[in-house]
Design a protein around this motif. Structure first.
Motif, mmCIF file in Angstrom:
data_model
loop_
_atom_site.group_PDB
_atom_site.id
_atom_site.type_symbol
_atom_site.label_atom_id
_atom_site.label_comp_id
_atom_site.label_asym_id
_atom_site.label_seq_id
_atom_site.Cartn_x
_atom_site.Cartn_y
_atom_site.Cartn_z
ATOM 1 N N LEU B 94 0.872 -1.177 0.000
ATOM 2 C CA LEU B 94 0.000 0.000 0.000
ATOM 3 C C LEU B 94 0.906 1.223 0.000
ATOM 4 O O LEU B 94 1.327 1.702 1.046
ATOM 5 C CB LEU B 94 -0.876 -0.038 1.264
ATOM 6 N N PHE B 96 1.727 5.120 -0.808
ATOM 7 C CA PHE B 96 1.196 6.457 -1.071
ATOM 8 C C PHE B 96 2.079 7.463 -0.351
ATOM 9 O O PHE B 96 2.855 7.105 0.545
ATOM 10 C CB PHE B 96 -0.271 6.582 -0.622
ATOM 11 N N PRO B 98 2.113 10.211 2.230
ATOM 12 C CA PRO B 98 1.226 10.733 3.289
ATOM 13 C C PRO B 98 1.075 12.255 3.269
ATOM 14 O O PRO B 98 0.148 12.791 3.873
ATOM 15 C CB PRO B 98 1.888 10.249 4.588
ATOM 16 N N ILE B 101 -2.545 13.936 -0.338
ATOM 17 C CA ILE B 101 -3.801 13.176 -0.229
ATOM 18 C C ILE B 101 -4.240 12.588 -1.580
ATOM 19 O O ILE B 101 -4.899 11.558 -1.643
ATOM 20 C CB ILE B 101 -4.887 14.090 0.396
ATOM 21 N N GLN B 102 -3.847 13.268 -2.660
ATOM 22 C CA GLN B 102 -4.263 12.794 -3.988
ATOM 23 C C GLN B 102 -3.580 11.479 -4.378
ATOM 24 O O GLN B 102 -3.969 10.841 -5.353
ATOM 25 C CB GLN B 102 -3.998 13.868 -5.057
ATOM 26 N N THR B 103 -2.558 11.056 -3.624
ATOM 27 C CA THR B 103 -1.891 9.781 -3.934
ATOM 28 C C THR B 103 -2.517 8.596 -3.181
ATOM 29 O O THR B 103 -2.088 7.450 -3.364
ATOM 30 C CB THR B 103 -0.385 9.837 -3.581
ATOM 31 N N LEU B 104 -3.525 8.864 -2.342
ATOM 32 C CA LEU B 104 -4.136 7.760 -1.584
ATOM 33 C C LEU B 104 -4.800 6.778 -2.541
ATOM 34 O O LEU B 104 -5.406 7.178 -3.532
ATOM 35 C CB LEU B 104 -5.180 8.303 -0.589
ATOM 36 N N PRO B 105 -4.692 5.486 -2.247
ATOM 37 C CA PRO B 105 -5.231 4.478 -3.170
ATOM 38 C C PRO B 105 -6.756 4.402 -3.125
ATOM 39 O O PRO B 105 -7.352 4.518 -2.060
ATOM 40 C CB PRO B 105 -4.629 3.177 -2.631
ATOM 41 N N GLU B 106 -7.361 4.238 -4.296
ATOM 42 C CA GLU B 106 -8.814 4.048 -4.362
ATOM 43 C C GLU B 106 -9.145 2.606 -4.713
ATOM 44 O O GLU B 106 -10.292 2.195 -4.693
ATOM 45 C CB GLU B 106 -9.418 4.991 -5.408
ATOM 46 N N MET B 109 -6.422 -2.556 -2.870
ATOM 47 C CA MET B 109 -6.103 -2.780 -1.458
ATOM 48 C C MET B 109 -6.468 -4.189 -0.987
ATOM 49 O O MET B 109 -6.097 -4.606 0.113
ATOM 50 C CB MET B 109 -6.844 -1.755 -0.582
#
Lengths: 117, 140
Positions: B94, B96, B98, B101-106, B109
């Motif tokens: 996982l 990204f 931190p 925020i735009q790199t958080l996975p959608e 997972m």
């Protein structure tokens, strides 16, 4: 898939009225929420008190909404999260990116305080 | 040992019903809500992967699920005749930033969660069927 949508002044409160936010419903959920964002709403409460289970697709849809709302310089507070569901946020380290409050009252107080800043 | 076996049609909307059956089944021996949630999460992720990536959403396909449970261990076996998970996806992490925020996975997972929660995860190819076995020790 049913969502309860209530406006409290500038705040849009979205409450999913189903048990599982999973891969079967996550796309539709995301779409309905995006419609609300596109109506120029920027302050949101996502009330998860009726939701007992979320999988990674459901979490992914909530993350997508967080990005969109933040991108519009808005705020989203998540409340009513069951302890088991909080565990999913922690497992994926997403708890650090979401404002999580106990209930709707606490969420409204947080948004009110933030919007006065 | 208790066993739960089921043949499920490969449709996302059918996962929830079996997931609830699995929860009740686990509840007969496991009395830790968080643990049951995590086990149910792994079951959901594995079934979703089988439907979306294994069968690519094609209708009329089936998935066999077998669960063995005792006080010491749970083993969940999921078998289907679809595509296997590509090797590059098996090392699921996982990643990204931190600070952004735009790199958080959608998405992506599911495998990460399965590997994080379960003690042992194996994939086999047997007679052109993909077999996933997930094990977790409940009590040492």
């Amino acid at each position: 898939m049913k969502l309860e949508i209530i406006k409290d002044n500038e705040v849009t409160i979205v409450k999913p009225l189903f048990d599982s936010l999973n891969a079967a419903v996550s796309t539709e959920f995301r779409g309905k929420f995006i419609d609300l964002i596109n109506e120029d709403n920027i302050l949101f409460i996502l009330d998860l008190s009726e939701v007992n289970f979320i999988d990674s697709a459901g979490l992914g849809s909530i993350i997508a909404l967080l990005k969109l709302v933040k991108g519009n310089e808005g705020l989203i507070v998540v409340c009513g999260v069951k302890p088991t569901v909080v565990n999913l946020f922690k497992l994926t380290r997403m708890d650090q990116f979401f404002t999580i409050r106990q209930d709707k009252t606490e969420s409204l107080a947080f948004l009110t305080a933030q919007s006065k800043k | 040992m208790k066993t739960l076996s089921k043949k499920i049609e490969s449709r996302l909307e059918l996962i929830e019903e079996f997931s609830k059956e699995f929860r009740l089944f686990c509840n007969e021996i496991v009395h830790d809500e968080k643990l049951i949630f995590n086990l149910e999460l792994c079951l959901n992720e594995a079934l979703t992967n089988a439907i979306k990536h294994g069968h690519k959403g094609k209708t009329g396909r089936f998935i066999d699920v077998a669960v063995d449970l005792d006080h010491h261990e749970i083993a969940v076996k999921i078998v289907h005749d679809g595509n296997r998970i590509p090797n590059f996806a098996l090392g699921a992490k996982l990643d990204f930033d931190p600070k952004d925020i735009q790199t958080l996975p959608e998405s992506g997972m599911g495998l990460f969660l399965i590997k994080k929660i379960m003690d042992e995860v194996t994939w086999n190819l047997r007679e052109n069927r993909v077999e996933l076995i997930m094990r977790k020790v409940l009590k040492k």
